[in-house]
Design an enzyme around this catalytic site. Structure first.
Site, PDB file in Angstrom:
ATOM      1  N   GLU A   1       3.725  -0.775   8.927  1.00 10.32           N
ATOM      2  CA  GLU A   1       5.070  -0.292   9.267  1.00 10.32           C
ATOM      3  C   GLU A   1       5.418   1.004   8.520  1.00 10.32           C
ATOM      4  O   GLU A   1       6.059   0.980   7.470  1.00 10.32           O
ATOM      5  CB  GLU A   1       6.142  -1.350   8.967  1.00 10.32           C
TER       6      GLU A   1
ATOM      7  N   LYS B   1       4.229  -1.362  13.534  1.00 10.55           N
ATOM      8  CA  LYS B   1       5.676  -1.469  13.691  1.00 10.55           C
ATOM      9  C   LYS B   1       6.249  -0.086  13.426  1.00 10.55           C
ATOM     10  O   LYS B   1       6.198   0.410  12.291  1.00 10.55           O
ATOM     11  CB  LYS B   1       6.265  -2.513  12.742  1.00 10.55           C
TER      12      LYS B   1
END
Length: 295
Positions: A176, A213
């Site tokens: 992420e 992400k």
């Protein structure tokens, strides 16, 4: 690795619920839920309250596998139970929702336009515990504030270096590298980020699977070609501070990008709501995020 869970995350229709507010962000999450700081006097009381909040969400009839593929948990939540089962087991056995774990310990200070992750002490021990608690994968967040090529290179390198250790432990890492939605050069940062991600993916062993992400891109479908990379299990989007309606609108313009929302999911939920009011609010949120995710 659970093949049924792997297949569900790879090809299932739905989104991933982020229920992973940690120690630093928990007071804010509770305040948004209608519980002020004077309602608790220490961390244990605070975490009891946030677990009650998460339990209320997870056990809600609307929180089910018809719309939700997975849920990201905070370490404290992983170690607690819902009923007589640990949270991850309850999610999978009762809801058919795949459990993930947030493992990062927060962000370092801004340097070269980015905030790297702080060191993760006892990482191997944490990953071992996650496997023992039947966690499927992990999530770790760092943040890009400026389009600084050196900073972004180091940030992505850090994410993938730790991601390889996670994969070796038998878990699926969610990489992420968030691009701040308020960044003045967000689109340029996304171009640099995509290039660095592509370089790291090209260096992975063919058997290593990761998830990404990412912030919803400035240019629609900008990350779509990464979805075809054989090392990428799924790409999910964070809400990044957008309201639920804003995040859903932007997400719907990105084909096959699915949500992994936190604040946008819990928006409007409060401890003071009756069960009927809470159920209606959560059900509406889940349905709208699901619809945006299957465009």
């Amino acid at each position: 690795m659970n093949k049924e869970q792997m297949d569900r995350i790879h090809t299932g229709k739905g989104f991933i619920a982020a229920l992973d507010q940690s120690g630093g962000s928990t007071p804010t999450a509770l305040l948004q839920y209608g519980i002020s700081k004077d309602s608790y006097s220490n961390d244990e009381e605070m975490f009891n309250l946030v677990h009650e909040m998460r339990t209320r969400i997870i056990t809600n009839p609307a929180f089910n596998s018809d719309h939700i593929l997975g849920a990201i948990l905070f370490e404290n939540t992983m170690d607690r139970k819902i009923g007589d089962q640990f949270t991850a087991d309850f999610l999978w056995k009762n809801k058919n929702v795949v459990p993930f774990l947030k493992i990062d310990k927060g962000l370092d200070g801004l340097e070269n336009g980015v905030q790297l992750m702080k060191p993760i002490p006892n990482l191997n021990e944490l990953l071992k515990r996650a496997v023992e608690k039947n966690i499927f994968g992990t999530k770790m967040r760092s943040v890009i504030k400026e389009a600084n090529s050196e900073g972004i290179r180091k940030l992505v390198e850090q994410q993938f270096d730790i991601g390889k250790k996670i994969a070796q432990a038998g878990l699926i890492p969610i990489i992420e590298p968030e691009v701040d939605i308020h960044s003045k050069d967000k689109e340029k940062s996304e171009k640099l980020l995509k290039s660095e991600i592509s370089n790291q993916l090209a260096a992975l062993d063919k058997d290593v699977k990761v998830m990404l992400k990412l912030s919803i891109p400035t240019v629609d479908n900008f990350y779509h070609d990464l979805m075809d990379n054989p090392n990428v299990l799924r790409i999910v989007a964070l809400s990044g501070g957008y309201t639920q309606s804003e995040a859903n609108k932007k997400l719907a313009h990105n084909h096959e990008l699915i949500a992994s929302f936190s604040r946008a999911l819990s928006q409007g939920l409060t401890a003071q709501q009756t069960d009927k009011e809470f159920n209606l609010m959560l059900s509406n949120s889940i349905c709208t995020i699901y619809e945006a995710s299957i465009k």
